[in-house]
Design a protein around this motif. Structure first.
Motif, PDB file in Angstrom:
ATOM      1  N   PHE A 161      -0.841   0.480  12.051  1.00  0.00           N
ATOM      2  CA  PHE A 161      -1.305  -0.141  10.724  1.00  0.00           C
ATOM      3  C   PHE A 161      -0.637  -1.562  10.634  1.00  0.00           C
ATOM      4  O   PHE A 161       0.387  -1.903  10.884  1.00  0.00           O
ATOM      5  CB  PHE A 161      -0.972   0.455   9.358  1.00  0.00           C
ATOM      6  CG  PHE A 161      -1.742   1.974   9.208  1.00  0.00           C
ATOM      7  CD1 PHE A 161      -2.412   2.588  10.146  1.00  0.00           C
ATOM      8  CD2 PHE A 161      -1.504   2.459   7.983  1.00  0.00           C
ATOM      9  CE1 PHE A 161      -2.827   4.094   9.845  1.00  0.00           C
ATOM     10  CE2 PHE A 161      -1.932   3.858   7.650  1.00  0.00           C
ATOM     11  CZ  PHE A 161      -2.754   4.285   8.481  1.00  0.00           C
ATOM     12  N   THR A 162      -1.551  -2.459  10.010  1.00  0.00           N
ATOM     13  CA  THR A 162      -1.256  -3.930   9.894  1.00  0.00           C
ATOM     14  C   THR A 162      -1.698  -4.304   8.458  1.00  0.00           C
ATOM     15  O   THR A 162      -2.850  -4.165   8.018  1.00  0.00           O
ATOM     16  CB  THR A 162      -1.963  -4.660  10.946  1.00  0.00           C
ATOM     17  OG1 THR A 162      -1.493  -4.187  12.352  1.00  0.00           O
ATOM     18  CG2 THR A 162      -1.421  -6.268  10.878  1.00  0.00           C
ATOM     19  N   ILE A 163      -0.687  -4.764   7.671  1.00  0.00           N
ATOM     20  CA  ILE A 163      -0.938  -5.290   6.424  1.00  0.00           C
ATOM     21  C   ILE A 163      -0.940  -6.743   6.446  1.00  0.00           C
ATOM     22  O   ILE A 163      -0.334  -7.625   7.081  1.00  0.00           O
ATOM     23  CB  ILE A 163       0.256  -4.720   5.547  1.00  0.00           C
ATOM     24  CG1 ILE A 163      -0.337  -5.384   3.883  1.00  0.00           C
ATOM     25  CG2 ILE A 163       1.399  -5.407   6.009  1.00  0.00           C
ATOM     26  CD1 ILE A 163       0.877  -4.813   2.986  1.00  0.00           C
TER      27      ILE A 163
ATOM     28  N   TRP B 250       0.690  -1.141  -0.047  1.00  0.00           N
ATOM     29  CA  TRP B 250      -0.139  -0.022   0.072  1.00  0.00           C
ATOM     30  C   TRP B 250       0.878   1.172  -0.170  1.00  0.00           C
ATOM     31  O   TRP B 250       1.760   1.358   0.613  1.00  0.00           O
ATOM     32  CB  TRP B 250      -0.883  -0.062   1.318  1.00  0.00           C
ATOM     33  CG  TRP B 250      -1.998  -1.031   1.041  1.00  0.00           C
ATOM     34  CD1 TRP B 250      -1.856  -2.244   1.986  1.00  0.00           C
ATOM     35  CD2 TRP B 250      -3.258  -0.821   0.670  1.00  0.00           C
ATOM     36  NE1 TRP B 250      -2.894  -2.833   1.625  1.00  0.00           N
ATOM     37  CE2 TRP B 250      -3.951  -2.019   0.977  1.00  0.00           C
ATOM     38  CE3 TRP B 250      -4.035   0.093  -0.101  1.00  0.00           C
ATOM     39  CZ2 TRP B 250      -5.282  -2.611   0.406  1.00  0.00           C
ATOM     40  CZ3 TRP B 250      -5.217  -0.437  -0.252  1.00  0.00           C
ATOM     41  CH2 TRP B 250      -5.858  -1.527  -0.165  1.00  0.00           C
ATOM     42  N   SER B 251       0.362   2.342  -0.697  1.00  0.00           N
ATOM     43  CA  SER B 251       1.092   3.498  -0.914  1.00  0.00           C
ATOM     44  C   SER B 251      -0.001   4.549  -0.650  1.00  0.00           C
ATOM     45  O   SER B 251      -1.132   4.332  -0.840  1.00  0.00           O
ATOM     46  CB  SER B 251       1.814   3.685  -2.086  1.00  0.00           C
ATOM     47  OG  SER B 251       2.810   3.047  -1.960  1.00  0.00           O
TER      48      SER B 251
ATOM     49  N   ASN C 150      -7.130 -14.202  -2.829  1.00  0.00           N
ATOM     50  CA  ASN C 150      -6.301 -13.167  -3.577  1.00  0.00           C
ATOM     51  C   ASN C 150      -6.672 -11.762  -3.262  1.00  0.00           C
ATOM     52  O   ASN C 150      -6.923 -10.900  -4.006  1.00  0.00           O
ATOM     53  CB  ASN C 150      -6.661 -13.261  -5.184  1.00  0.00           C
ATOM     54  CG  ASN C 150      -6.372 -14.508  -5.685  1.00  0.00           C
ATOM     55  OD1 ASN C 150      -4.907 -14.780  -5.575  1.00  0.00           O
ATOM     56  ND2 ASN C 150      -6.959 -15.182  -6.608  1.00  0.00           N
ATOM     57  N   THR C 151      -6.505 -11.538  -1.974  1.00  0.00           N
ATOM     58  CA  THR C 151      -6.775 -10.326  -1.158  1.00  0.00           C
ATOM     59  C   THR C 151      -5.768  -9.927  -0.306  1.00  0.00           C
ATOM     60  O   THR C 151      -5.216 -10.595   0.391  1.00  0.00           O
ATOM     61  CB  THR C 151      -8.211 -10.285  -0.647  1.00  0.00           C
ATOM     62  OG1 THR C 151      -9.314 -10.588  -1.690  1.00  0.00           O
ATOM     63  CG2 THR C 151      -8.756  -8.863  -0.010  1.00  0.00           C
ATOM     64  N   VAL C 152      -5.470  -8.467  -0.262  1.00  0.00           N
ATOM     65  CA  VAL C 152      -4.680  -8.066   0.613  1.00  0.00           C
ATOM     66  C   VAL C 152      -5.391  -7.103   1.373  1.00  0.00           C
ATOM     67  O   VAL C 152      -6.311  -6.288   0.894  1.00  0.00           O
ATOM     68  CB  VAL C 152      -3.443  -7.502  -0.029  1.00  0.00           C
ATOM     69  CG1 VAL C 152      -3.725  -6.410  -0.866  1.00  0.00           C
ATOM     70  CG2 VAL C 152      -2.259  -7.000   0.959  1.00  0.00           C
ATOM     71  N   TYR C 153      -5.056  -6.938   2.610  1.00  0.00           N
ATOM     72  CA  TYR C 153      -5.763  -5.774   3.493  1.00  0.00           C
ATOM     73  C   TYR C 153      -4.745  -4.831   4.345  1.00  0.00           C
ATOM     74  O   TYR C 153      -3.491  -5.185   4.354  1.00  0.00           O
ATOM     75  CB  TYR C 153      -6.469  -6.616   4.561  1.00  0.00           C
ATOM     76  CG  TYR C 153      -7.268  -7.744   4.027  1.00  0.00           C
ATOM     77  CD1 TYR C 153      -6.851  -9.203   4.200  1.00  0.00           C
ATOM     78  CD2 TYR C 153      -8.614  -7.502   3.800  1.00  0.00           C
ATOM     79  CE1 TYR C 153      -7.745 -10.225   3.512  1.00  0.00           C
ATOM     80  CE2 TYR C 153      -9.521  -8.340   3.357  1.00  0.00           C
ATOM     81  CZ  TYR C 153      -8.995  -9.795   3.401  1.00  0.00           C
ATOM     82  OH  TYR C 153      -9.905 -10.814   2.786  1.00  0.00           O
ATOM     83  N   LEU C 154      -5.412  -3.868   4.737  1.00  0.00           N
ATOM     84  CA  LEU C 154      -4.558  -2.943   5.335  1.00  0.00           C
ATOM     85  C   LEU C 154      -5.537  -2.426   6.439  1.00  0.00           C
ATOM     86  O   LEU C 154      -6.733  -1.395   6.275  1.00  0.00           O
ATOM     87  CB  LEU C 154      -4.176  -1.548   4.564  1.00  0.00           C
ATOM     88  CG  LEU C 154      -3.034  -0.720   5.360  1.00  0.00           C
ATOM     89  CD1 LEU C 154      -1.759  -1.133   5.649  1.00  0.00           C
ATOM     90  CD2 LEU C 154      -3.144   0.555   4.619  1.00  0.00           C
TER      91      LEU C 154
ATOM     92  N   ARG D  23       4.158  -2.886   2.853  1.00  0.00           N
ATOM     93  CA  ARG D  23       4.295  -4.004   1.903  1.00  0.00           C
ATOM     94  C   ARG D  23       4.399  -5.348   2.804  1.00  0.00           C
ATOM     95  O   ARG D  23       4.896  -5.607   4.038  1.00  0.00           O
ATOM     96  CB  ARG D  23       5.733  -4.007   1.168  1.00  0.00           C
ATOM     97  CG  ARG D  23       6.070  -4.889   0.021  1.00  0.00           C
ATOM     98  CD  ARG D  23       7.174  -4.195  -0.920  1.00  0.00           C
ATOM     99  NE  ARG D  23       7.533  -5.367  -1.726  1.00  0.00           N
ATOM    100  CZ  ARG D  23       8.278  -5.094  -2.694  1.00  0.00           C
ATOM    101  NH1 ARG D  23       8.406  -3.956  -3.245  1.00  0.00           N
ATOM    102  NH2 ARG D  23       8.508  -5.864  -3.795  1.00  0.00           N
ATOM    103  N   ILE D  24       3.954  -6.388   2.152  1.00  0.00           N
ATOM    104  CA  ILE D  24       4.016  -7.834   2.400  1.00  0.00           C
ATOM    105  C   ILE D  24       4.604  -8.745   1.582  1.00  0.00           C
ATOM    106  O   ILE D  24       4.168  -8.684   0.081  1.00  0.00           O
ATOM    107  CB  ILE D  24       2.513  -8.288   2.794  1.00  0.00           C
ATOM    108  CG1 ILE D  24       2.564  -9.617   3.796  1.00  0.00           C
ATOM    109  CG2 ILE D  24       1.697  -8.047   1.694  1.00  0.00           C
ATOM    110  CD1 ILE D  24       1.356  -9.947   4.435  1.00  0.00           C
ATOM    111  N   HIS D  25       5.216  -9.616   1.950  1.00  0.00           N
ATOM    112  CA  HIS D  25       6.029 -10.659   0.876  1.00  0.00           C
ATOM    113  C   HIS D  25       4.848 -11.657   0.593  1.00  0.00           C
ATOM    114  O   HIS D  25       3.908 -11.893   0.985  1.00  0.00           O
ATOM    115  CB  HIS D  25       6.950 -11.475   1.652  1.00  0.00           C
ATOM    116  CG  HIS D  25       7.900 -12.452   0.970  1.00  0.00           C
ATOM    117  ND1 HIS D  25       7.473 -13.960   1.067  1.00  0.00           N
ATOM    118  CD2 HIS D  25       8.881 -12.276   0.250  1.00  0.00           C
ATOM    119  CE1 HIS D  25       8.423 -14.282   0.374  1.00  0.00           C
ATOM    120  NE2 HIS D  25       9.204 -13.687  -0.296  1.00  0.00           N
TER     121      HIS D  25
END
Length: 118
Positions: A68-70, A36-37, A77-81, A50-52
């Motif tokens: 914040f937690t990523i 996330w930016s 197929n989803t990434v969260y912040l 950023r997450i590996h």
């Protein structure tokens, strides 16, 4: 090609919380780091988190560390912040991005607005 679509932005009072989501489609069988930016009005886009691809390694900007937690769910197929203890200075358009492991971001979403009122 990978398509990224963010959701979850909105208006929140200082001290509140929001959770952003980024759904990936396309070549999602590939292993991508995700991140996330954000870009505030009149400022350059800046790194947030950023997450590996495995989910086992995360990185954060100093300004959001501890708040914040990523995370990611590769089955969806989803990434969260998860954003807690939000501050007015967190107000920005938040962008989801994808990259080959260790590489520069190649794919970007359209962004979602986060506004934190004081």
């Amino acid at each position: 090609q990978v398509q990224l679509v963010e959701s979850g932005g909105g208006l929140v009072q200082a001290g509140g919380a929001l959770r952003l989501s980024c759904a990936a489609s396309g070549r999602t069988s590939s292993r991508y780091d995700m991140g996330w930016s954000r870009q505030a009005p009149g400022k350059e886009r800046e790194f947030v988190a950023r997450i590996h691809w495995s989910g086992g390694i995360t990185y954060y900007a100093d300004s959001v560390k501890g708040r914040f937690t990523i995370s990611r769910d590769n089955a969806k197929n989803t990434v969260y912040l998860q954003m807690n203890s939000l501050k007015p200075e967190d107000t920005a358009v938040y962008y989801c991005a994808g990259a080959v492991p260790g590489g520069r971001y190649d794919y970007w979403g359209q962004g979602t607005q986060v506004t934190v009122s004081s």
